[in-house]
Design a protein around this motif. Structure first.
Motif, PDB file in Angstrom:
ATOM      1  N   GLY A  38       6.507  -6.208  15.447  1.00 40.23           N
ATOM      2  CA  GLY A  38       6.145  -5.739  14.119  1.00 40.23           C
ATOM      3  C   GLY A  38       4.666  -5.480  13.973  1.00 40.23           C
ATOM      4  N   PRO A  39       4.234  -5.352  12.736  1.00 39.43           N
ATOM      5  CA  PRO A  39       4.975  -5.706  11.526  1.00 39.43           C
ATOM      6  C   PRO A  39       6.108  -4.740  11.186  1.00 39.43           C
ATOM      7  CG  PRO A  39       2.856  -4.747  10.941  1.00 39.43           C
ATOM      8  CD  PRO A  39       2.854  -4.906  12.429  1.00 39.43           C
ATOM      9  N   ILE A  40       7.140  -5.316  10.587  1.00 38.63           N
ATOM     10  CA  ILE A  40       8.281  -4.563  10.084  1.00 38.63           C
ATOM     11  C   ILE A  40       8.252  -4.715   8.567  1.00 38.63           C
ATOM     12  CG2 ILE A  40      10.797  -4.410  10.060  1.00 38.63           C
ATOM     13  CD1 ILE A  40      10.544  -5.762  12.950  1.00 38.63           C
ATOM     14  N   LEU A  41       7.961  -3.628   7.883  1.00 38.90           N
ATOM     15  CA  LEU A  41       7.632  -3.670   6.463  1.00 38.90           C
ATOM     16  C   LEU A  41       8.697  -2.983   5.615  1.00 38.90           C
ATOM     17  CD1 LEU A  41       3.972  -2.631   7.183  1.00 38.90           C
ATOM     18  CD2 LEU A  41       4.655  -4.927   6.468  1.00 38.90           C
ATOM     19  N   PHE A  42       8.697  -3.304   4.348  1.00 38.84           N
ATOM     20  CA  PHE A  42       9.684  -2.762   3.415  1.00 38.84           C
ATOM     21  C   PHE A  42       8.970  -2.029   2.286  1.00 38.84           C
ATOM     22  CE2 PHE A  42      12.668  -3.840  -0.283  1.00 38.84           C
ATOM     23  CZ  PHE A  42      13.452  -2.719  -0.072  1.00 38.84           C
ATOM     24  N   ALA A  43       9.442  -0.809   1.996  1.00 34.45           N
ATOM     25  CA  ALA A  43       8.844   0.003   0.927  1.00 34.45           C
ATOM     26  C   ALA A  43       9.949   0.527   0.017  1.00 34.45           C
ATOM     27  CB  ALA A  43       8.038   1.164   1.513  1.00 34.45           C
ATOM     28  N   PRO A  44      10.250  -0.191  -1.072  1.00 32.83           N
ATOM     29  CA  PRO A  44      11.254   0.306  -2.035  1.00 32.83           C
ATOM     30  C   PRO A  44      10.572   1.130  -3.119  1.00 32.83           C
ATOM     31  CG  PRO A  44      10.655  -1.945  -2.581  1.00 32.83           C
ATOM     32  CD  PRO A  44       9.778  -1.537  -1.417  1.00 32.83           C
ATOM     33  N   PHE A  45      10.958   2.382  -3.242  1.00 32.35           N
ATOM     34  CA  PHE A  45      10.316   3.261  -4.220  1.00 32.35           C
ATOM     35  C   PHE A  45      11.101   3.261  -5.532  1.00 32.35           C
ATOM     36  CE2 PHE A  45       8.853   4.714  -0.126  1.00 32.35           C
ATOM     37  CZ  PHE A  45       7.504   4.937  -0.354  1.00 32.35           C
ATOM     38  N   SER A  46      10.382   3.003  -6.623  1.00 36.25           N
ATOM     39  CA  SER A  46      10.984   3.059  -7.957  1.00 36.25           C
ATOM     40  C   SER A  46       9.906   3.474  -8.946  1.00 36.25           C
ATOM     41  CB  SER A  46      11.577   1.699  -8.354  1.00 36.25           C
ATOM     42  OG  SER A  46      10.567   0.704  -8.418  1.00 36.25           O
ATOM     43  N   GLN A  47      10.313   4.054 -10.048  1.00 36.23           N
ATOM     44  CA  GLN A  47       9.353   4.531 -11.042  1.00 36.23           C
ATOM     45  C   GLN A  47       8.489   3.375 -11.535  1.00 36.23           C
ATOM     46  OE1 GLN A  47      11.119   6.573 -14.349  1.00 36.23           O
ATOM     47  NE2 GLN A  47       9.175   7.273 -15.166  1.00 36.23           N
ATOM     48  N   ASP A  48       7.171   3.581 -11.445  1.00 34.74           N
ATOM     49  CA  ASP A  48       6.196   2.561 -11.867  1.00 34.74           C
ATOM     50  C   ASP A  48       6.428   1.230 -11.157  1.00 34.74           C
ATOM     51  OD1 ASP A  48       5.029   4.373 -13.710  1.00 34.74           O
ATOM     52  OD2 ASP A  48       6.549   3.857 -15.204  1.00 34.74           O
ATOM     53  N   ASN A  49       7.073   1.287  -9.999  1.00 34.69           N
ATOM     54  CA  ASN A  49       7.371   0.073  -9.219  1.00 34.69           C
ATOM     55  C   ASN A  49       8.112  -0.992 -10.032  1.00 34.69           C
ATOM     56  OD1 ASN A  49       6.408   0.510  -6.494  1.00 34.69           O
ATOM     57  ND2 ASN A  49       4.351   0.610  -7.365  1.00 34.69           N
ATOM     58  N   GLY A  78       0.816  -1.210   0.000  1.00 31.39           N
ATOM     59  CA  GLY A  78       0.000   0.000   0.000  1.00 31.39           C
ATOM     60  C   GLY A  78       0.848   1.257   0.000  1.00 31.39           C
ATOM     61  N   ARG A  79       1.940   1.226   0.747  1.00 34.41           N
ATOM     62  CA  ARG A  79       2.793   2.417   0.862  1.00 34.41           C
ATOM     63  C   ARG A  79       3.425   2.790  -0.479  1.00 34.41           C
ATOM     64  NH1 ARG A  79       4.641   6.518   0.826  1.00 34.41           N
ATOM     65  NH2 ARG A  79       5.949   7.633   2.329  1.00 34.41           N
ATOM     66  N   VAL A  80       3.772   1.800  -1.299  1.00 34.57           N
ATOM     67  CA  VAL A  80       4.395   2.093  -2.595  1.00 34.57           C
ATOM     68  C   VAL A  80       3.366   2.123  -3.728  1.00 34.57           C
ATOM     69  CG1 VAL A  80       6.610   1.133  -1.888  1.00 34.57           C
ATOM     70  CG2 VAL A  80       4.971  -0.329  -3.089  1.00 34.57           C
ATOM     71  N   ASN A  81       2.079   2.007  -3.344  1.00 32.86           N
ATOM     72  CA  ASN A  81       0.994   2.060  -4.336  1.00 32.86           C
ATOM     73  C   ASN A  81       1.164   0.989  -5.410  1.00 32.86           C
ATOM     74  OD1 ASN A  81      -1.419   3.127  -5.331  1.00 32.86           O
ATOM     75  ND2 ASN A  81      -0.371   4.534  -6.716  1.00 32.86           N
ATOM     76  N   LEU A  82       1.379  -0.224  -4.962  1.00 34.34           N
ATOM     77  CA  LEU A  82       1.582  -1.341  -5.873  1.00 34.34           C
ATOM     78  C   LEU A  82       0.280  -1.715  -6.572  1.00 34.34           C
ATOM     79  CD1 LEU A  82       4.213  -2.992  -6.343  1.00 34.34           C
ATOM     80  CD2 LEU A  82       3.227  -4.755  -4.869  1.00 34.34           C
ATOM     81  N   SER A  83       0.357  -2.028  -7.840  1.00 32.71           N
ATOM     82  CA  SER A  83      -0.833  -2.411  -8.593  1.00 32.71           C
ATOM     83  C   SER A  83      -1.322  -3.782  -8.119  1.00 32.71           C
ATOM     84  CB  SER A  83      -0.529  -2.474 -10.090  1.00 32.71           C
ATOM     85  OG  SER A  83       0.345  -3.557 -10.369  1.00 32.71           O
ATOM     86  N   PRO A  84      -2.632  -4.048  -8.213  1.00 33.01           N
ATOM     87  CA  PRO A  84      -3.155  -5.350  -7.785  1.00 33.01           C
ATOM     88  C   PRO A  84      -2.467  -6.522  -8.475  1.00 33.01           C
ATOM     89  CG  PRO A  84      -4.960  -3.810  -8.108  1.00 33.01           C
ATOM     90  CD  PRO A  84      -3.722  -3.115  -8.593  1.00 33.01           C
ATOM     91  N   ALA A  85      -2.062  -6.337  -9.723  1.00 33.30           N
ATOM     92  CA  ALA A  85      -1.427  -7.427 -10.466  1.00 33.30           C
ATOM     93  C   ALA A  85      -0.086  -7.833  -9.872  1.00 33.30           C
ATOM     94  CB  ALA A  85      -1.245  -7.016 -11.931  1.00 33.30           C
ATOM     95  N   MET A  86       0.572  -6.913  -9.153  1.00 35.05           N
ATOM     96  CA  MET A  86       1.904  -7.193  -8.610  1.00 35.05           C
ATOM     97  C   MET A  86       1.874  -7.567  -7.133  1.00 35.05           C
ATOM     98  SD  MET A  86       4.093  -4.083 -10.352  1.00 35.05           S
ATOM     99  CE  MET A  86       5.647  -4.672  -9.681  1.00 35.05           C
ATOM    100  N   ILE A  87       0.742  -7.381  -6.484  1.00 34.98           N
ATOM    101  CA  ILE A  87       0.705  -7.521  -5.028  1.00 34.98           C
ATOM    102  C   ILE A  87       1.096  -8.916  -4.572  1.00 34.98           C
ATOM    103  CG2 ILE A  87      -0.875  -7.629  -3.056  1.00 34.98           C
ATOM    104  CD1 ILE A  87      -2.178  -5.099  -4.109  1.00 34.98           C
ATOM    105  N   GLU A  88       0.505  -9.949  -5.145  1.00 34.11           N
ATOM    106  CA  GLU A  88       0.787 -11.299  -4.664  1.00 34.11           C
ATOM    107  C   GLU A  88       2.252 -11.661  -4.845  1.00 34.11           C
ATOM    108  OE1 GLU A  88      -0.788 -15.913  -5.077  1.00 34.11           O
ATOM    109  OE2 GLU A  88      -1.810 -14.298  -6.147  1.00 34.11           O
TER     110      GLU A  88
END
Length: 277
Positions: free
Chosen positions: A245-256, A27-37
């Motif tokens: 936790g939870p201890i979460l990871f949010a890597p930001f990149s263009q278009d994820n 959610g934090r990196v606004n991941l598309s539903p197709a990539m979430i799993e």
């Protein structure tokens, strides 16, 4: 600082590390539903942070599967920081509508069994703005009944490092003044802007006592990647109060575009940390 392994009144670090809940902040990196799993369902992940839209789009069977897979499932920000910022300067009617909408969202999360979500008011930026802070207090006070009703925990994001260490006391005082048991912090830590000899107890003070989740953020496009040295001082810091936790990871990149690669790297890192305590 005294070595935590020598302190007798906290659990051993070995036991503590075994209970840590690691995961991906989709959610934090606004991941598309197709990539979430693909990004969240890693072998070493036991937690996930998902967008509100994704959480509430799942059918009951999918929710049961999700909760069975992850001991900790959190919802990300209900609104963007820009949206919440606009609310703080809006008229009473708009603020009341915001409160009604937030209350409905909290109930919808509770209905699918997700007990944690976030509202980002950019708290550290408004601590000295009495008028805006008063509006935030009003909003939280009016959300308190629905938090009690549903048992949902509401997190307020705070970015670390802070621009001024004195802000720590201001944040703690603000939370105490609200007197809302289900109100906690989501600490968003940017390790790559910290000095190599950083000390969490100086950077965050006693905020660990008010923390509901931790998100380690990095600019993946700049080549930043988390390593053990970034995490272990913080894990020891949180061990003082038994926070798992939870201890979460949010890597930001263009278009994820790097999300899949970075989530796999973080999964391997968590395995290394837990096996080689």
């Amino acid at each position: 600082m005294q070595a935590l392994d020598s302190i007798k009144n906290i659990p051993s670090l070995n036991d503590h590390y075994r209970k840590l809940l690691f995961g991906f902040a989709a959610g934090r990196v606004n991941l598309s539903p197709a990539m979430i799993e693909e990004c969240t369902d890693r072998r070493n992940f036991t937690a996930a942070e998902l967008s509100y839209e994704y959480c509430t789009s799942l059918n009951p069977a999918a929710v049961r599967k999700l909760k069975k897979r992850f001991p900790a499932v959190h919802c990300g920000n209900f609104f963007t920081p820009v949206q919440t910022s606009l609310i703080l300067d809006a008229g009473r009617n708009i603020r009341n509508e915001f409160i009604r909408t937030s209350s409905r969202m909290i109930r919808e999360l509770a209905a699918v069994g997700i007990c944690c979500g976030s509202l980002d008011f950019s708290l550290t930026n408004i601590l000295k703005d009495d008028a805006r802070l008063a509006v935030v207090s009003e909003i939280l006070r009016k959300l308190h009944p629905v938090l009690l009703e549903t048992g949902v925990k509401l997190l307020l994001p705070v970015r670390l490092p802070l621009p001024d260490p004195e802000i720590i006391a201001g944040i703690s005082a603000f939370l105490r003044n609200q007197a809302i048991a289900n109100l906690k912090l989501r600490l968003e830590i940017w390790p790559h802007v910290l000095k190599p000899d950083f000390k969490p107890e100086i950077l965050a003070g006693t905020l660990r006592l008010e923390t509901g989740s931790v998100v380690f953020c990095c600019n993946a496009d700049a080549g930043n990647r988390l390593v053990r040295a970034h995490l272990t001082p913080w894990l020891r810091y949180f061990a003082l109060n038994g926070f798992h936790g939870p201890i979460l990871f949010a890597p930001f990149s263009q278009d994820n575009r790097l999300a899949v690669i970075e989530s796999e790297a973080f999964s391997k890192l968590t395995e290394e940390i837990c096996k080689n305590r």
